[in-house]
Design a protein around this motif. Structure first.
Motif, mmCIF file in Angstrom:
data_model
loop_
_atom_site.group_PDB
_atom_site.id
_atom_site.type_symbol
_atom_site.label_atom_id
_atom_site.label_comp_id
_atom_site.label_asym_id
_atom_site.label_seq_id
_atom_site.Cartn_x
_atom_site.Cartn_y
_atom_site.Cartn_z
ATOM 1 N N VAL A 285 3.637 -17.129 7.585
ATOM 2 C CA VAL A 285 4.520 -16.254 7.127
ATOM 3 C C VAL A 285 3.650 -15.546 7.703
ATOM 4 C CG1 VAL A 285 5.762 -15.103 5.272
ATOM 5 C CG2 VAL A 285 5.164 -18.128 5.623
ATOM 6 N N ALA A 286 2.232 -15.212 7.328
ATOM 7 C CA ALA A 286 1.821 -14.228 7.839
ATOM 8 C C ALA A 286 1.824 -13.175 9.388
ATOM 9 C CB ALA A 286 0.147 -13.370 7.660
ATOM 10 N N ALA A 287 1.852 -14.785 10.413
ATOM 11 C CA ALA A 287 2.258 -13.927 11.687
ATOM 12 C C ALA A 287 3.110 -13.735 11.888
ATOM 13 C CB ALA A 287 1.796 -16.144 12.772
ATOM 14 N N TYR A 288 4.013 -14.623 11.402
ATOM 15 C CA TYR A 288 6.376 -13.785 11.281
ATOM 16 C C TYR A 288 6.208 -12.395 10.978
ATOM 17 C CZ TYR A 288 10.511 -13.859 11.089
ATOM 18 O OH TYR A 288 11.901 -13.011 10.897
ATOM 19 N N CYS A 289 5.898 -12.091 9.811
ATOM 20 C CA CYS A 289 5.335 -11.119 9.372
ATOM 21 C C CYS A 289 4.778 -9.914 10.385
ATOM 22 C CB CYS A 289 4.655 -11.144 8.042
ATOM 23 S SG CYS A 289 6.359 -11.630 6.787
ATOM 24 N N ALA A 290 3.873 -9.963 10.782
ATOM 25 C CA ALA A 290 2.924 -8.955 11.728
ATOM 26 C C ALA A 290 3.461 -9.297 13.313
ATOM 27 C CB ALA A 290 1.094 -9.339 12.449
ATOM 28 N N ARG A 291 4.695 -9.755 12.618
ATOM 29 C CA ARG A 291 5.300 -10.044 14.466
ATOM 30 C C ARG A 291 6.511 -9.549 14.569
ATOM 31 N NH1 ARG A 291 3.673 -15.239 16.113
ATOM 32 N NH2 ARG A 291 1.993 -15.256 17.775
ATOM 33 N N THR A 292 6.866 -9.566 13.365
ATOM 34 C CA THR A 292 8.067 -8.477 12.890
ATOM 35 C C THR A 292 8.301 -7.422 11.845
ATOM 36 O OG1 THR A 292 8.723 -9.921 11.219
ATOM 37 C CG2 THR A 292 9.607 -10.536 13.351
ATOM 38 N N GLY A 293 7.141 -6.606 12.028
ATOM 39 C CA GLY A 293 7.031 -5.626 11.185
ATOM 40 C C GLY A 293 7.379 -5.066 9.483
ATOM 41 N N ARG A 294 6.484 -6.562 8.724
ATOM 42 C CA ARG A 294 6.901 -6.879 7.533
ATOM 43 C C ARG A 294 5.463 -7.258 6.509
ATOM 44 N NH1 ARG A 294 12.211 -8.099 6.736
ATOM 45 N NH2 ARG A 294 13.551 -8.984 8.847
ATOM 46 N N ALA A 295 5.901 -6.149 4.896
ATOM 47 C CA ALA A 295 4.706 -6.154 4.624
ATOM 48 C C ALA A 295 4.586 -7.153 3.888
ATOM 49 C CB ALA A 295 4.998 -5.499 3.992
ATOM 50 N N GLY A 296 6.248 -8.469 3.895
ATOM 51 C CA GLY A 296 6.056 -9.737 3.160
ATOM 52 C C GLY A 296 6.782 -10.785 3.045
ATOM 53 N N ILE A 297 7.512 -11.112 2.521
ATOM 54 C CA ILE A 297 8.934 -11.801 2.715
ATOM 55 C C ILE A 297 8.798 -12.155 0.569
ATOM 56 C CG2 ILE A 297 10.046 -13.322 2.951
ATOM 57 C CD1 ILE A 297 9.082 -14.568 5.510
ATOM 58 N N PRO A 298 9.169 -11.757 -0.006
ATOM 59 C CA PRO A 298 9.867 -11.452 -1.449
ATOM 60 C C PRO A 298 10.961 -12.700 -1.416
ATOM 61 C CG PRO A 298 9.521 -9.313 -1.047
ATOM 62 C CD PRO A 298 9.784 -9.729 0.705
ATOM 63 N N HIS A 299 10.979 -13.070 -2.829
ATOM 64 C CA HIS A 299 12.487 -14.051 -2.458
ATOM 65 C C HIS A 299 12.411 -15.461 -1.331
ATOM 66 C CE1 HIS A 299 13.845 -10.940 -5.402
ATOM 67 N NE2 HIS A 299 14.019 -10.207 -4.046
ATOM 68 N N LEU A 300 11.202 -15.951 -1.430
ATOM 69 C CA LEU A 300 11.201 -17.131 0.127
ATOM 70 C C LEU A 300 11.730 -18.138 -1.324
ATOM 71 C CD1 LEU A 300 9.855 -17.618 2.202
ATOM 72 C CD2 LEU A 300 7.988 -18.360 1.708
ATOM 73 N N ASP A 301 11.165 -18.902 -1.962
ATOM 74 C CA ASP A 301 11.355 -19.759 -2.733
ATOM 75 C C ASP A 301 13.447 -19.485 -2.490
ATOM 76 O OD1 ASP A 301 8.871 -20.458 -3.416
ATOM 77 O OD2 ASP A 301 8.979 -19.693 -4.781
ATOM 78 N N PHE A 302 13.935 -18.847 -3.272
ATOM 79 C CA PHE A 302 15.427 -18.763 -2.633
ATOM 80 C C PHE A 302 15.670 -18.346 -1.339
ATOM 81 C CE2 PHE A 302 19.618 -16.708 -1.752
ATOM 82 C CZ PHE A 302 20.333 -17.307 -3.175
ATOM 83 N N TYR A 303 15.172 -18.760 -0.501
ATOM 84 C CA TYR A 303 15.340 -18.591 0.362
ATOM 85 C C TYR A 303 15.473 -20.067 1.400
ATOM 86 C CZ TYR A 303 15.269 -13.414 1.524
ATOM 87 O OH TYR A 303 15.511 -12.004 0.945
ATOM 88 N N ILE A 304 15.077 -20.655 0.629
ATOM 89 C CA ILE A 304 14.468 -21.969 1.257
ATOM 90 C C ILE A 304 14.958 -22.761 0.517
ATOM 91 C CG2 ILE A 304 13.079 -23.657 1.030
ATOM 92 C CD1 ILE A 304 10.430 -21.558 1.925
#
Length: 355
Positions: A285-304
């Motif tokens: 997740v951290a690698a994707y966030c670094a590549r897309t300029g995000r600080a993190g992914i809140p609500h990840l459990d909902f998305y999954i």
């Protein structure tokens, strides 16, 4: 039998998916540049939705994807949409097979179809990549991560896909779509956990600004071709579920592999990831966030939870096609056998998200 053995390679064209080879060869002679027959045709073993064929000539090979014959749900199996998106992405040097021709005339072989280049490489059917040495697996995971991040970086309007889907309210529309498909497919029956999710998901969509990017919709290791010897993706396959949508929904679908057991589909749950040379979910997740300029992914459990529900709805659709005799894979029964377990797992993610 392993998923790789079940799905790799080709077989004689299944009886239900046969067509007039001469008509196809005539079409290719007229529509595909530099085509020279004769054609030899086999069917790929893998896949549950659109039948896919390998077309060989004495000089080169092609791939054809077509709508399946028989009664189909409205809007499903839109091969013209697949062709449109790979055409746009190929022009941007994104790794897809080169599109060569689309036929919307069902009189040619009985259904719409398109033809693209045959891309030779490696397909991995298990997310743990058992064919890759443990010391090299991190690089393969990083290639998957980088490729989906690059897909989400495209401005749809800038590459001619601004009208490829409806921007905004992605989760509301998708939950409604898959709920409707699930509820309307009476031949496939009902599943208790799915009924609970149909009620819970639309009432718990996370607030916040919606995003609209090109999303693949089924981004997983067995829908990509890796270079024969390098940790590099040379073609992403199966764009049937692609649209404009929220990139975090697309990434969370890919991320499901970390929470899926191997018995349902290609999953990593229960494995010692460090020993296997596989990055942790947190690091991925951290690698994707670094590549897309995000600080993190809140609500990840909902998305999954949403994505597991969506996948369960797709498998529920396969169950319906199996009942109607139009399922495209000989392994459809095995896939359908995991439906209730997947639905239960989806509800478990909803519970993690606060249900």
């Amino acid at each position: 039998m392993s998923r790789s053995a079940e799905n790799s390679g080709t077989i004689e064209v299944r009886k239900a998916h046969r067509f007039d080879t001469a008509r196809l060869e005539e079409w290719m002679r007229n529509e595909v540049a530099d085509f020279e027959g004769p054609l030899s045709i086999v069917q790929f073993k893998g896949g549950q939705s659109n039948p896919t064929y390998r077309l060989d000539t004495p000089h080169r090979s092609y791939v054809m994807r077509r709508k399946p014959p028989g009664k189909l749900l409205p809007g499903a199996h839109a091969v013209d949409r697949e062709y449109r998106v790979i055409s746009a992405l190929h022009a941007q040097n994104f790794p897809v097979a080169r599109p060569l021709g689309l036929c919307t005339d069902s009189d040619v072989i009985g259904t719409e179809f398109y033809v693209m280049d045959m891309v030779e490489g490696r397909i991995f059917w298990e997310a743990s990549l058992p064919e890759v040495p443990a010391g090299a697996r991190w690089s393969y995971f990083d290639a998957m991560n980088a490729t989906i991040a690059s897909l989400h970086a495209f401005d749809p309007f800038a590459i001619g896909l601004g009208e490829y889907g409806k921007p905004g309210n992605y989760f509301e529309r998708q939950i409604g779509r898959w709920s409707k498909q699930y509820l309307n497919d009476a031949e496939a029956g009902r599943v208790a956990a799915m009924d609970r999710l149909v009620e819970w998901l639309p009432a718990n969509i996370p607030p916040g600004e919606d995003e609209a990017r090109i999303i693949h919709g089924d981004y997983r290791c067995d829908n990509m071709i890796f270079h024969p010897t390098e940790p590099r993706i040379i073609a992403v396959l199966d764009w049937e579920l692609s649209t404009l949508g929220h990139p975090l929904a697309d990434f969370a679908y890919h991320l499901m592999m970390y929470r899926m057991p191997t018995g349902i589909t290609a999953g990593l749950a229960g494995l010692d990831l460090a020993a296997q040379g596989i990055p942790s979910e947190r690091d991925y997740v951290a690698a994707y966030c670094a590549r897309t300029g995000r600080a993190g992914i809140p609500h990840l459990d909902f998305y999954i939870a949403f994505n597991m529900f969506r996948l369960a709805a797709i498998i529920h659709g396969i169950k319906g096609r199996l009942a109607r005799g139009t399922a495209s894979s000989a392994h459809a029964e095995k896939t359908v056998a995991g439906l209730e377990g997947l639905a239960d797992l989806a509800w478990a993610q909803a519970v993690k998200a606060g249900a």
